[in-house]
Every structure is written in structure tokens, then in C-alpha cells.
Design an enzyme around this catalytic site. Sequence first.
Site, PDB file in Angstrom:
ATOM      1  N   ASP A 158     109.987-103.737 -26.093  1.00 24.86           N
ATOM      2  CA  ASP A 158     108.619-104.202 -25.856  1.00 24.86           C
ATOM      3  C   ASP A 158     107.726-102.967 -25.784  1.00 24.86           C
ATOM      4  OD1 ASP A 158     106.410-105.691 -25.333  1.00 24.86           O
ATOM      5  OD2 ASP A 158     107.166-106.625 -23.506  1.00 24.86           O
ATOM      6  N   GLU A 164     107.212-106.660 -30.115  1.00 23.67           N
ATOM      7  CA  GLU A 164     108.365-107.096 -29.324  1.00 23.67           C
ATOM      8  C   GLU A 164     109.446-107.653 -30.247  1.00 23.67           C
ATOM      9  OE1 GLU A 164     109.164-110.172 -25.568  1.00 23.67           O
ATOM     10  OE2 GLU A 164     107.231-110.135 -26.590  1.00 23.67           O
TER      11      GLU A 164
END
Length: 474
Positions: free
Chosen positions: A11, A106
Site C-alpha cells: 500500500d 495497492e
Amino acid sequence: MRNAPTILHLDMDAFFAQAEQASKPSLRGKAVVVGGLGPRGVVATASYEARVFGVHSAMPMAQARRLAPNAAYLTPRFTFYRAISDQVMALLRALSPLVEPLSLDEAFVDLEAGGAAWDSESAQLTGVRLRAEIRAVTGLTGSVGLAASKMLAKIASEQAKPDGLVLIQPGTERALLGPLSVRTLPGVGPATGDHLRRAGITTIDEIVEAGEDELVRLLGKAHGHGLYAMALARDERPVVAERETKSVSVEDTYDVDIHDRLRVGLEVQRLADRCVRRLRGAGLSGRTIVLKVRRYDFSTLTRSETLRGPTDDPAVVREAAARLLDSVDTTGGVRLLGVGVSGLADYTQEDLFAQAAGERTVGPEEEAAVPDEPRPAVTAPAEHSWRPGHDVRHASLGHGWVQGSGLGRVTVRFETPYSEPGRVRTFRVDDPDLEPVDPLPLVPVRPSGEGGAAQAGGGVGPEQSGVGSGAVGG
């Protein structure tokens, strides 16, 4: 569930805001908020410096301005972010054939499938190396979680933020999950969380103590069984390399409600053209045309029409969207409009062209003339064409970015990703020496002969994304 932490979740840290800080030296270490800047805009991403003041994604921009009045407020540059995302995803795909992107910033990676990791030690080394490569290629930071399942890998990356790495050793999952909030588990949003709280369940340990039957009674069979399994750290979901696109859509939120029915119709036509542009860009066609209308009172209406076969003809989509609009009462005003296409395929049915009035086909030159965003009604440069945060170049002062504009003036800070914080100058909005340009790479491009292969660092093509549409995240 596997017995080694070989599922990785990456992320990127406050992605949009971090990219803006990296490209603008004067904003590094300062509060930055990216999103729609109109009265009804929302926050897409806030830097960690802005989060200290309580600003977060999906917050109304007006509220963010009250909380952090001195932050820098910028409009998104989605083409710029997508180019950086492509670089990051390429690094992930070098590790494994099984990469599951969730958004621009992500993704999950099955390290075992690519032979990049097989136990805790190799997984840790791969995670450390990946973070270093992302920094070298993009100049940005990302947080990495490693675990034996997707759920746990995502929880680990959240705990690693910002700019860290957390590995959950197999066998320690239950102890780690127990004291965490029920909101940590996938599928537990505000409504489910409140429902569980009213039943006296606030932690994952309390879910386990309540038992599976009680969860089923509270939440229903499917959700109850699934949530109880998650609380026991059971997650067998595989990393899926390709996610099937189910629909293509565009929508715009308007700063002021639209009351004129003619303008509503024109906006729907424009959205239909943009939707087809995206559809063709993805090499797809679709059978079902969807119209979304959010009215002045926040009520949202959705209408759809299914055609005889898939199409990517803009005339067909425009006509279908217009028919759907005929069934919607827009009295009182419209605050949001959207057009989408679902029932996707990778082919078209030629006889659908007959559905367009006059069996007319739009040629390449005519299609290219359809704008992605509304064109100004006047021929002179409009003040709002200089969007805060977007790149410009002055004939004598060089590269810079727009700090703001209004009252016939535009303020520019002249700096690059590789310079010291630059000086600020103000110009007329129609200054002939000032022009929009593409963003510079965040990492300088090295010539091939210097230190190995040439390294590209985030160069992008022409900017086309506007505020009020497109993906958000970060």
C-alpha cells in the site's frame, strides 16, 4: 491457509499527496490535500501532515478546509498517478505472475507462485528489497505487509504505515487479531460495526467468544459464517491475477445544481461520449446502458436499458442514455450525473449500429473532437483552466506549477522535483509565455551509459483527467 508468510500486500503511503510532495519541493513536510476543490468536492488523499488536523479521505473538502486552513489544496492529476502506479505494478509483476491490483496504489502478490519467497526469511528479504526498488524507481515510499493470507497481509501493511514493513509469523495470528477492533476485519463497515457494538461485541476476541451461531443470528448466514472464520484467522482467498471488469462508467458532481433540462441532456450526452472513450480504450463493448441521477435532495435514481447485443458506438450509447433520461424527473435540480455500460464483451454486434439515428457512424476525426471535459463557453482562456497543482512552463522562467488562479490572474511557483523550493510569480491568465505541460519524472532519467540501464522515474503523457471524475485513492 499456507504455513509461510508468502502473501504480500503493498500500500503506497498517502499516494496522491506523496506524489505531489515529491514533485513540489516547497510542499515537502507540509500539509497537502488532494481532491475536488469545488463546494461539493471531497478529499481523495491527505498527507500525513494534514491527517494530524483530522483531515482524511472521503471527507467533504469544505470540512477539510476548516480543519486545516493553511494546507495546500490541489486538484488530482490522475494521468500522473497512473504512470507512477504502472512503474510500481511492473516491479510487483517481476516478483510473481500472481499480482492482484486493488487500486492505483495497492495490490496483493503471491510471492510463492513466483518463487520469490518460500519461508519467513526469504519473504522478509523480498519485502525489504521491494521497498528499496520502489523508492529508487519512483522516489516514493510504500508499506508492506507479509502473512499467510490476504486478510492478514493487509492488516500487516496497515500496521506498517507509513514507510514500514510488518511480517506476521504463522501461528501468531490469533494473538494478534484478538484485541483489534471488529472494524479491522474485511466486510465490517460502519453499519455492521454499530450493529455488533449494540450487541456488546467490539473486539475480534469478542466475536470468537460470542460464537458462530450468535454471529449468524445477528448478521445472517453468509455474513455471520464468513466473519466468524475471519475472526479465527481463516482466510483461504487466493491472489487473483486478473480481475474481470464488470462495467465502465463516468460521472460528474456539479458545484451548483443544474435546473435547465436542456443542459442536463447535454451533460448526459457528454458523459456518454466520455464513457465510450473509456470503453474503447479498454477494448470492450457492452449491452447494458446505465444512467445515474442524484437530485437536489440527495435522492439517487438509476435507470438501465439492455440492447440486443454489445456495442461501443457513441451514437447508440448517447441515444440510450437520452431515452433513460426521459423517464427521470429532474424538477428541483440535479447535483450528479453518470453514464455507464455493463454486460461487457470484447466484440461488437454490427447490426446495433442501426439503432443510431440515421445509422450514422462517428469517424476517428469526429470522435477526437469530443472533449473529455466541458469546453469553456468563451474563446479567451478561462480562469479555471489553470488548475491548482498542475504543471506549467514559462518561456523564460521555466518549469513550475499552479498555486492558484482568480480575478484574471494565475500564481505559479517555479520549481522542479530536483530543485530547491522555488520562487512565486503572478501572471495574467492569458499570458502568452505561460502554457500547460506534462509533469516531470520524480526521479531523474539516467543516460544508459551511466551506472547501468537507464532509469525512468514517473514521466507521463498529456494530462486528461479532471476534477469530479476518475478513480480516487491513496
